[in-house]
Design a protein around this motif. Structure first.
Motif, PDB file in Angstrom:
ATOM      1  N   MET A  80      13.884 -10.524 -55.028  1.00 35.02           N
ATOM      2  CA  MET A  80      14.743 -10.984 -56.153  1.00 35.02           C
ATOM      3  C   MET A  80      14.880  -9.838 -56.997  1.00 35.02           C
ATOM      4  O   MET A  80      14.102  -9.334 -58.004  1.00 35.02           O
TER       5      MET A  80
ATOM      6  N   ASP B 166      10.882  -5.747 -53.517  1.00 38.50           N
ATOM      7  CA  ASP B 166      11.007  -6.963 -53.991  1.00 38.50           C
ATOM      8  C   ASP B 166      12.359  -7.643 -53.426  1.00 38.50           C
ATOM      9  O   ASP B 166      13.143  -7.213 -53.062  1.00 38.50           O
TER      10      ASP B 166
ATOM     11  N   LYS C 158       4.034 -12.895 -54.062  1.00 38.35           N
ATOM     12  CA  LYS C 158       3.976 -12.656 -55.228  1.00 38.35           C
ATOM     13  C   LYS C 158       3.305 -14.048 -55.934  1.00 38.35           C
ATOM     14  O   LYS C 158       3.722 -14.933 -55.603  1.00 38.35           O
TER      15      LYS C 158
ATOM     16  N   GLU D 178      11.174  -2.615 -57.474  1.00 35.24           N
ATOM     17  CA  GLU D 178      10.586  -3.785 -58.190  1.00 35.24           C
ATOM     18  C   GLU D 178      11.289  -3.778 -59.778  1.00 35.24           C
ATOM     19  O   GLU D 178      11.204  -2.793 -60.445  1.00 35.24           O
ATOM     20  N   ASP D 179      12.183  -4.766 -60.199  1.00 34.83           N
ATOM     21  CA  ASP D 179      12.956  -4.756 -61.200  1.00 34.83           C
ATOM     22  C   ASP D 179      11.933  -5.402 -62.567  1.00 34.83           C
ATOM     23  O   ASP D 179      12.733  -5.121 -63.829  1.00 34.83           O
ATOM     24  N   GLU D 180      10.914  -5.764 -62.305  1.00 32.33           N
ATOM     25  CA  GLU D 180      10.063  -6.151 -63.447  1.00 32.33           C
ATOM     26  C   GLU D 180       9.222  -4.689 -63.869  1.00 32.33           C
ATOM     27  O   GLU D 180       8.235  -4.606 -62.985  1.00 32.33           O
TER      28      GLU D 180
HETATM   29 CA    CA Z   1      12.064  -9.312 -59.120  1.00 33.87          CA
END
Ligand code: CA
Length: 228
Positions: A52, A50, A102, A6-8
């Motif tokens: 995106m 994730d 999400k 997860e990039d966030e």
């Molecule tokens: Ca993302």
């Protein structure tokens, strides 16, 4: 071990924190590149992926996982933006084990992960007709006397092999050291139980990540972790 991709950063930290707070080992990473670096070190029980992501999206990462025999059997839950039916369907077709929309609640995530792990455990620990015993990434090929973890061959001594097989065929059952000595070594006495400890230790080391499935029951003996 669960890996959350997860990039966030806030969400990633929350996911990892939540899993750890319910007693699961978890690690987070922010990209496919980081994920594959982690996989070089250990094979997780499950990946929350994730869709995106920067550089390489989740669908492409899933395709790479499924195409690699070392990683093909790792359960994957795809996290997709709410309402994006396209991603959802594509995720399922691409070999994901489940999807989660999400933003999702942390309790929902934990419930989904447990459900997928349960399903996979019941599918994977069954012994097949051709003498293959599976448990997660661990495979014992009875006919060839071969053991593999994540597709990689592991060389065991005969006693280590027999110990592993005995435990593996009885998940959740505790074997006392005396019982193991009797069954594997054929000793009629209980004086040399240290032999069992030594063999279990080397067996765990050789199995790496899969070695964690062998649990020590303090003051009693050992067992293969029960299927959740
Ligand atoms: Ca993302």
């Amino acid at each position: 071990m669960i890996i959350c991709v997860e990039d966030e950063q806030n969400i990633c930290e929350l996911e990892v924190y939540t899993l750890q707070s319910v007693g699961m080992e978890a690690e987070g990473c922010a990209s496919g590149k980081e994920l594959f670096a982690l996989l070089e070190q250990h094979i997780p029980e499950l990946i929350v992926l994730d869709i995106m992501l920067p550089d390489e999206d989740g669908m492409s990462i899933l395709a790479r996982l499924r195409a690699d025999k070392r990683y093909a059997s790792i359960p994957v839950i795809m996290a997709t933006a709410k309402g994006s039916e396209y991603d959802k369907v594509k995720g399922l077709d691409g070999g994901a084990d489940d999807y989660i929309a999400k933003p999702f609640g942390m309790l929902e995530m934990v419930a989904r992960i447990k459900a997928v792990l349960r399903r996979c455990a019941s599918q994977q620990s069954a012994k097949t007709d051709d003498g293959l015993i599976r448990r997660g990434t661990l495979e014992v090929h009875e006919l060839e006397h071969q053991v593999r973890v994540g597709g990689e061959a592991v060389v065991l001594t005969l006693k280590e092999y027999e110990l592993l097989k005995l435990l593996l065929l009885h998940p959740g059952i505790v074997f006392s050291r005396d019982k193991l000595l009797n069954d594997i070594w054929g000793y009629e006495f209980s004086g040399e139980t240290r032999t069992v400890d030594v063999h279990i230790r080397t067996l765990r080391q050789k199995l790496g990540e899969a070695g964690e499935l062998i649990e020590t029951i303090r003051g009693v003996g050992y067992r293969m972790a029960a299927e959740k």
